[in-house]
Design a protein around this motif. Structure first.
Motif, PDB file in Angstrom:
ATOM      1  N   VAL A  62       8.995 -16.009 -26.308  1.00 44.01           N
ATOM      2  CA  VAL A  62       8.129 -17.183 -26.245  1.00 44.01           C
ATOM      3  C   VAL A  62       8.979 -18.373 -25.821  1.00 44.01           C
ATOM      4  O   VAL A  62      10.069 -18.596 -26.365  1.00 44.01           O
ATOM      5  N   TYR A  63       8.481 -19.118 -24.854  1.00 44.90           N
ATOM      6  CA  TYR A  63       9.143 -20.340 -24.411  1.00 44.90           C
ATOM      7  C   TYR A  63       8.399 -21.531 -25.004  1.00 44.90           C
ATOM      8  O   TYR A  63       7.163 -21.557 -25.022  1.00 44.90           O
ATOM      9  N   TYR A  64       9.146 -22.521 -25.488  1.00 47.30           N
ATOM     10  CA  TYR A  64       8.572 -23.698 -26.119  1.00 47.30           C
ATOM     11  C   TYR A  64       8.996 -24.945 -25.350  1.00 47.30           C
ATOM     12  O   TYR A  64      10.182 -25.137 -25.071  1.00 47.30           O
ATOM     13  N   ASP A  65       8.040 -25.785 -25.019  1.00 52.40           N
ATOM     14  CA  ASP A  65       8.298 -26.999 -24.255  1.00 52.40           C
ATOM     15  C   ASP A  65       8.957 -28.051 -25.153  1.00 52.40           C
ATOM     16  O   ASP A  65       8.342 -28.540 -26.107  1.00 52.40           O
ATOM     17  N   ALA A  66      10.201 -28.400 -24.856  1.00 52.65           N
ATOM     18  CA  ALA A  66      10.953 -29.337 -25.703  1.00 52.65           C
ATOM     19  C   ALA A  66      10.336 -30.730 -25.675  1.00 52.65           C
ATOM     20  O   ALA A  66      10.283 -31.415 -26.709  1.00 52.65           O
ATOM     21  N   THR A  67       9.851 -31.176 -24.512  1.00 48.61           N
ATOM     22  CA  THR A  67       9.263 -32.504 -24.402  1.00 48.61           C
ATOM     23  C   THR A  67       8.009 -32.643 -25.258  1.00 48.61           C
ATOM     24  O   THR A  67       7.830 -33.619 -25.993  1.00 48.61           O
ATOM     25  N   VAL A 183       2.368 -26.184 -24.963  1.00 50.54           N
ATOM     26  CA  VAL A 183       3.534 -26.159 -25.849  1.00 50.54           C
ATOM     27  C   VAL A 183       4.261 -24.824 -25.764  1.00 50.54           C
ATOM     28  O   VAL A 183       5.489 -24.767 -25.810  1.00 50.54           O
ATOM     29  N   MET A 184       3.503 -23.728 -25.634  1.00 45.53           N
ATOM     30  CA  MET A 184       4.072 -22.385 -25.667  1.00 45.53           C
ATOM     31  C   MET A 184       3.707 -21.591 -24.432  1.00 45.53           C
ATOM     32  O   MET A 184       2.669 -21.804 -23.816  1.00 45.53           O
ATOM     33  N   LEU A 185       4.580 -20.652 -24.102  1.00 40.50           N
ATOM     34  CA  LEU A 185       4.316 -19.672 -23.054  1.00 40.50           C
ATOM     35  C   LEU A 185       4.826 -18.319 -23.545  1.00 40.50           C
ATOM     36  O   LEU A 185       6.026 -18.149 -23.776  1.00 40.50           O
ATOM     37  N   VAL A 186       3.935 -17.356 -23.736  1.00 40.33           N
ATOM     38  CA  VAL A 186       4.322 -16.003 -24.117  1.00 40.33           C
ATOM     39  C   VAL A 186       4.521 -15.223 -22.827  1.00 40.33           C
ATOM     40  O   VAL A 186       3.575 -15.020 -22.067  1.00 40.33           O
ATOM     41  N   ASN A 187       5.758 -14.772 -22.568  1.00 36.10           N
ATOM     42  CA  ASN A 187       6.031 -14.164 -21.279  1.00 36.10           C
ATOM     43  C   ASN A 187       7.280 -13.289 -21.342  1.00 36.10           C
ATOM     44  O   ASN A 187       7.667 -12.825 -22.407  1.00 36.10           O
ATOM     45  N   HIS A 188       7.905 -13.083 -20.196  1.00 34.81           N
ATOM     46  CA  HIS A 188       9.042 -12.185 -20.047  1.00 34.81           C
ATOM     47  C   HIS A 188      10.364 -12.944 -20.091  1.00 34.81           C
ATOM     48  O   HIS A 188      10.463 -14.060 -19.589  1.00 34.81           O
ATOM     49  N   SER A 189      11.398 -12.299 -20.612  1.00 33.54           N
ATOM     50  CA  SER A 189      12.735 -12.884 -20.504  1.00 33.54           C
ATOM     51  C   SER A 189      13.181 -12.921 -19.046  1.00 33.54           C
ATOM     52  O   SER A 189      14.055 -13.705 -18.680  1.00 33.54           O
ATOM     53  N   ALA A 190      12.546 -12.094 -18.198  1.00 34.89           N
ATOM     54  CA  ALA A 190      12.927 -12.019 -16.785  1.00 34.89           C
ATOM     55  C   ALA A 190      12.678 -13.322 -16.034  1.00 34.89           C
ATOM     56  O   ALA A 190      13.267 -13.543 -14.969  1.00 34.89           O
ATOM     57  N   ILE A 191      11.822 -14.200 -16.562  1.00 36.96           N
ATOM     58  CA  ILE A 191      11.541 -15.455 -15.852  1.00 36.96           C
ATOM     59  C   ILE A 191      12.439 -16.594 -16.329  1.00 36.96           C
ATOM     60  O   ILE A 191      12.250 -17.742 -15.935  1.00 36.96           O
ATOM     61  N   LEU A 192      13.408 -16.282 -17.183  1.00 32.01           N
ATOM     62  CA  LEU A 192      14.268 -17.323 -17.762  1.00 32.01           C
ATOM     63  C   LEU A 192      14.934 -18.181 -16.685  1.00 32.01           C
ATOM     64  O   LEU A 192      14.905 -19.412 -16.740  1.00 32.01           O
ATOM     65  N   SER A 193      15.540 -17.533 -15.690  1.00 31.98           N
ATOM     66  CA  SER A 193      16.240 -18.284 -14.642  1.00 31.98           C
ATOM     67  C   SER A 193      15.269 -19.149 -13.835  1.00 31.98           C
ATOM     68  O   SER A 193      15.609 -20.260 -13.414  1.00 31.98           O
ATOM     69  N   HIS A 194      14.054 -18.641 -13.639  1.00 30.99           N
ATOM     70  CA  HIS A 194      13.030 -19.406 -12.927  1.00 30.99           C
ATOM     71  C   HIS A 194      12.679 -20.680 -13.698  1.00 30.99           C
ATOM     72  O   HIS A 194      12.545 -21.765 -13.103  1.00 30.99           O
ATOM     73  N   LEU A 195      12.562 -20.567 -15.021  1.00 37.00           N
ATOM     74  CA  LEU A 195      12.269 -21.746 -15.829  1.00 37.00           C
ATOM     75  C   LEU A 195      13.434 -22.724 -15.826  1.00 37.00           C
ATOM     76  O   LEU A 195      13.235 -23.942 -15.751  1.00 37.00           O
TER      77      LEU A 195
END
Length: 340
Positions: A62-67, A183-195
């Protein structure tokens, strides 16, 4: 249509249909020549290799938007109750400020994200209700599945998603997160570099709420099963040797570039050093280092027919055409032993 000489597959049980139809040529010599680490050296069930692993192991995160966390005064949710409270807080914030943020960036237009979210909820439910059974391969019993489906429906009822999530695809959901719409994005670790490329360090990487067991431990959820995403060579390719050479060179170069940014190696004895250790890569590596182990996402072990059936049932849940009871009844009928 006809597949190209070299094509990418997602790994796991997705590879089955390609092998069963004789599309993939064996690639044992090229996999062995790469000297891959144990994590990337799992052959197919017949002991042969039919793809050349080329991507890092993919985990559900899960990715969380810090802002937005800072703007709304929110904390990263650790439990299901925390998640429900966060969704309520986001909705209250919108009412007070005339904004239109949503808690979870999600789109089920393609039918894939619905399965991913159900996988993550199921694993978190298993970790909390029956931690002793949370070993790999993970067996989700009917009680756990029903509880998970009910929670999935609950997210929708709470207003966790955007109003147009049924018309939103996976790529658009990621883009919406990048543009600070959720606030959240449930997704793949594979998109980490893209983010990282698009958001710099303005997000955090974590686990799905509820993934922690009662003892504080957790397991990472592998989305690609035992066999990693990789490059396949078409059995009808006229020059398989050239295709194999191109594939292995691509994997070596890709691994080298990954190592430069702090990713883990796929190849034994690779000596490329990280040129820059980005905070988000350090964070992801920490999640992996401190995990009690891994479990395979339920959908990664299902055959294509079962996976497509669950995808269809899940879409009906989100669209309101079905409910948890109907979902479970359809699953029971699908897996009822034949009387023959």
């Amino acid at each position: 249509g006809e597949l190209p000489d070299i094509f990418l597959t997602p790994g796991g049980s997705f590879l089955d249909e390609f092998i069963e139809t004789g599309v993939c040529a064996p690639v044992d010599e090229y996999v062995e020549a790469l000297n891959l680490t144990e994590e990337y050296s799992t052959p197919y069930q017949d002991g042969r290799y039919y793809e050349i692993p080329c991507m890092q192991t993919d985990y559900g995160v899960v990715y969380y938007d810090a802002t937005l966390l800072s703007e709304m005064g929110l904390e990263i949710p650790k439990t299901w109750d925390d998640l429900e409270q966060m969704i309520a807080d986001v909705n209250v914030y919108n009412e007070k400020n005339g904004t239109s943020y949503y808690a979870i960036s999600f789109g089920d237009k393609d039918g894939y994200e619905g399965n991913l979210l159900l996988d993550m909820i199921s694993v978190s439910e298993q970790a909390n209700q029956n931690p002793q059974k949370a070993e790999d391969p993970l067996m989700i019993d009917s009680e756990i599945l029903q509880s998970s489906v009910e929670k999935l429906v609950r997210l929708n009822e709470l207003g966790a998603f955007s109003e147009d999530y049924m018309e939103t695809g996976d790529e658009e959901a990621v883009t919406n997160f990048i543009h600070h719409k959720s606030v959240m994005l449930v997704n793949h670790s594979a998109i980490l570099s893209h983010l990282i490329w698009n958001m710099k360090e303005d997000f955090y990487t974590g686990l799905f709420p509820g993934m922690y067991g009662t003892d504080g431990t957790y397991r990472m959820v592998r989305l690609d099963g035992d066999i990693r995403p990789g490059l396949c060579i078409n059995a009808s390719c006229d020059n398989k040797k050239l295709a194999g050479t191109l594939c292995t060179e691509y994997v070596r170069r890709l691994n080298e570039e990954n190592l430069k940014t702090g990713c883990r190696t796929m190849i034994e004895d690779a000596d490329t050093k990280a040129e820059r250790l980005l905070e988000r890569h350090i964070e992801m590596n920490s999640l992996l280092d401190n995990a009690a182990g891994t479990v395979t996402a339920p959908s990664a072990t299902q055959d294509s027919e079962t996976r497509n059936m669950i995808r269809s049932l899940t879409k009906d849940l989100y669209s309101g055409q079905s409910d948890a009871e109907a979902f479970m009844k359809a699953m029971e009928e699908a897996f009822r032993p034949s009387e023959d």
